[in-house]
Design a protein around this motif. Structure first.
Motif, PDB file in Angstrom:
ATOM      1  N   UNK A  75       0.831  -1.203   0.000  1.00 36.11           N
ATOM      2  CA  UNK A  75       0.000   0.000   0.000  1.00 36.11           C
ATOM      3  C   UNK A  75       0.866   1.254   0.000  1.00 36.11           C
ATOM      4  N   UNK A  76       1.926   1.256   0.814  1.00 34.97           N
ATOM      5  CA  UNK A  76       2.823   2.409   0.882  1.00 34.97           C
ATOM      6  C   UNK A  76       3.503   2.647  -0.467  1.00 34.97           C
ATOM      7  N   UNK A  77       3.929   1.570  -1.107  1.00 32.45           N
ATOM      8  CA  UNK A  77       4.575   1.677  -2.412  1.00 32.45           C
ATOM      9  C   UNK A  77       3.618   2.223  -3.472  1.00 32.45           C
ATOM     10  N   UNK A  78       2.336   1.909  -3.314  1.00 36.02           N
ATOM     11  CA  UNK A  78       1.317   2.376  -4.251  1.00 36.02           C
ATOM     12  C   UNK A  78       0.921   3.832  -4.006  1.00 36.02           C
ATOM     13  N   UNK A  79       1.452   4.430  -2.942  1.00 35.32           N
ATOM     14  CA  UNK A  79       1.133   5.819  -2.631  1.00 35.32           C
ATOM     15  C   UNK A  79      -0.054   5.984  -1.709  1.00 35.32           C
ATOM     16  N   UNK A  80      -0.565   4.870  -1.173  1.00 34.39           N
ATOM     17  CA  UNK A  80      -1.648   4.983  -0.195  1.00 34.39           C
ATOM     18  C   UNK A  80      -1.086   5.562   1.106  1.00 34.39           C
ATOM     19  N   UNK A  81      -1.978   5.969   1.992  1.00 26.83           N
ATOM     20  CA  UNK A  81      -1.570   6.713   3.176  1.00 26.83           C
ATOM     21  C   UNK A  81      -1.465   5.782   4.386  1.00 26.83           C
ATOM     22  N   UNK A  82      -0.340   5.888   5.091  1.00 25.74           N
ATOM     23  CA  UNK A  82      -0.078   5.021   6.236  1.00 25.74           C
ATOM     24  C   UNK A  82       0.357   5.890   7.413  1.00 25.74           C
ATOM     25  N   UNK A  83      -0.306   5.699   8.546  1.00 21.87           N
ATOM     26  CA  UNK A  83       0.054   6.398   9.777  1.00 21.87           C
ATOM     27  C   UNK A  83       0.295   5.386  10.884  1.00 21.87           C
ATOM     28  N   UNK A  84       1.456   5.464  11.518  1.00 24.00           N
ATOM     29  CA  UNK A  84       1.763   4.619  12.666  1.00 24.00           C
ATOM     30  C   UNK A  84       1.945   5.485  13.898  1.00 24.00           C
ATOM     31  N   UNK A 189       3.776   8.162   4.205  1.00 23.94           N
ATOM     32  CA  UNK A 189       3.909   7.318   5.394  1.00 23.94           C
ATOM     33  C   UNK A 189       4.460   8.182   6.525  1.00 23.94           C
ATOM     34  N   UNK A 190       3.720   8.249   7.618  1.00 24.95           N
ATOM     35  CA  UNK A 190       4.117   9.060   8.775  1.00 24.95           C
ATOM     36  C   UNK A 190       4.100   8.192  10.027  1.00 24.95           C
ATOM     37  N   UNK A 191       5.105   8.356  10.863  1.00 22.95           N
ATOM     38  CA  UNK A 191       5.136   7.696  12.161  1.00 22.95           C
ATOM     39  C   UNK A 191       5.396   8.722  13.242  1.00 22.95           C
ATOM     40  N   UNK A 192       4.746   8.561  14.379  1.00 25.17           N
ATOM     41  CA  UNK A 192       4.912   9.517  15.479  1.00 25.17           C
ATOM     42  C   UNK A 192       4.643   8.826  16.803  1.00 25.17           C
ATOM     43  N   UNK A 193       5.285   9.300  17.867  1.00 30.22           N
ATOM     44  CA  UNK A 193       5.046   8.727  19.189  1.00 30.22           C
ATOM     45  C   UNK A 193       3.812   9.317  19.866  1.00 30.22           C
ATOM     46  N   UNK A 194       3.578  10.620  19.830  1.00 32.85           N
ATOM     47  CA  UNK A 194       2.359  11.167  20.462  1.00 32.85           C
ATOM     48  C   UNK A 194       1.093  10.642  19.785  1.00 32.85           C
ATOM     49  N   UNK A 195      -0.021  10.712  20.509  1.00 31.93           N
ATOM     50  CA  UNK A 195      -1.281  10.096  20.095  1.00 31.93           C
ATOM     51  C   UNK A 195      -2.290  11.133  19.586  1.00 31.93           C
ATOM     52  N   UNK A 196      -2.353  11.403  18.290  1.00 35.19           N
ATOM     53  CA  UNK A 196      -3.333  12.378  17.790  1.00 35.19           C
ATOM     54  C   UNK A 196      -4.770  11.932  17.986  1.00 35.19           C
ATOM     55  N   UNK A 197      -5.007  10.605  18.004  1.00 38.70           N
ATOM     56  CA  UNK A 197      -6.369  10.092  18.167  1.00 38.70           C
ATOM     57  C   UNK A 197      -6.911  10.380  19.567  1.00 38.70           C
ATOM     58  N   UNK A 198      -6.028  10.746  20.490  1.00 34.62           N
ATOM     59  CA  UNK A 198      -6.442  11.100  21.849  1.00 34.62           C
ATOM     60  C   UNK A 198      -6.544  12.622  22.021  1.00 34.62           C
ATOM     61  N   UNK A 199      -6.473  13.337  20.920  1.00 38.77           N
ATOM     62  CA  UNK A 199      -6.522  14.801  20.971  1.00 38.77           C
ATOM     63  C   UNK A 199      -7.406  15.326  19.849  1.00 38.77           C
ATOM     64  N   UNK A 200      -8.647  14.840  19.821  1.00 37.88           N
ATOM     65  CA  UNK A 200      -9.571  15.247  18.749  1.00 37.88           C
ATOM     66  C   UNK A 200     -10.809  15.953  19.294  1.00 37.88           C
ATOM     67  N   UNK A 201     -10.832  16.213  20.601  1.00 34.18           N
ATOM     68  CA  UNK A 201     -11.985  16.850  21.217  1.00 34.18           C
ATOM     69  C   UNK A 201     -11.549  17.589  22.478  1.00 34.18           C
ATOM     70  N   UNK A 202     -12.180  18.724  22.740  1.00 34.24           N
ATOM     71  CA  UNK A 202     -11.882  19.445  23.974  1.00 34.24           C
ATOM     72  C   UNK A 202     -12.206  18.598  25.202  1.00 34.24           C
ATOM     73  N   UNK A 203     -13.151  17.664  25.045  1.00 35.58           N
ATOM     74  CA  UNK A 203     -13.467  16.761  26.155  1.00 35.58           C
ATOM     75  C   UNK A 203     -12.269  15.901  26.538  1.00 35.58           C
TER      76      UNK A 203
END
Length: 235
Positions: A75-84, A189-203
């Motif tokens: 998928x990465x080679x095909x240009x699809x988007x990958x986030x780790x 393809x992007x990799x990161x240690x912080x968790x963006x999925x835990x920062x999507x709401x003011x709650x």
């Protein structure tokens, strides 16, 4: 646009990731088990955090051998988007999709708290909705988040603008050059240690990660538009 959230034995951020896609950009998203051998129906693959296979040997070392990872490479080679993210970042480095390695925090302690991130590259598939130099708050939760690479690799990352995020101010784990996230040369393809999925709401305490999901939707739309234009030109 259709998303896959990979699930390995020991994943524990897969639900967070799926809900982030549903809540921020309202796109179709499925859980995909580590034994899957076909990801062709998906436009983006998200590799979530957790402790895949119990983090035995090294974090991500066993997960990168799972059948689904062959499809992630395609998928990465095909240009699809990958986030780790977190353990997902570790898996992507172990799989050779991103350079470097993640080792024990220099404090030898698990760190779990919000951090400030500086956006170093706003031209990747996952950061185009940010401004370069912008500072956002996103939480970390890791014991092995210390990004390491040799001097030659670091020089290459800098030269190719592959450093996506740096820790702003305090470096919580000792990462080389304060690196919190990187991308491949193509930027899909992007990799990161912080968790963006835990920062999507003011709650949750912050919305700093929400635009990462908006960014990939932008990238997909641009990719589709370019493909349509090329198709029209071919006729």
């Amino acid at each position: 646009m259709k998303f896959a959230v990979l699930v390995f034995p020991g994943s524990n951020c897969d639900i967070d990731m799926l809900k982030a896609v549903e809540d921020t950009i309202q796109q179709p998203v499925d859980y995909v088990w580590h034994t899957a051998t076909d990801l062709s129906e998906y436009d983006a693959i998200l590799v979530p955090g957790g402790f895949s296979y119990g983090d035995y040997l090294r974090c991500g070392a066993i997960a990168q051998l799972a059948p689904v990872m062959n499809e992630v490479r395609k998928a990465a080679e095909q240009g699809k988007f990958v986030l780790g993210v977190c353990n997902g970042f570790q898996i992507l480095t172990e799989a050779g999709l991103l350079p470097g390695a993640l080792i024990r925090n220099n404090s030898l302690k698990f760190r779990c708290h919000p951090v400030e991130l500086k956006v170093e590259n706003a031209n990747t598939a996952f950061t185009n909705a940010y401004e370069e130099g912008e500072v956002v708050t996103i939480p970390i939760a890791h014991g092995e988040g210390n990004f390491y690479c040799d001097d030659e690799t670091l020089a290459k990352l800098k030269a190719n603008n592959q450093i996506v995020f740096r820790y702003n101010g305090d470096n919580p784990n000792g990462s080389v050059a304060g690196i919190a996230g990187i991308c491949n040369e193509r930027g899909n393809v992007v990799g990161m240690m912080p968790h963006p999925e835990r920062a999507v709401s003011e709650l949750l305490g912050s919305t700093g990660g929400a635009r990462m999901f908006a960014s990939v939707l932008n990238a997909f739309a641009s990719q589709a538009k370019a493909g349509a234009a090329n198709g029209a030109g071919a006729r």
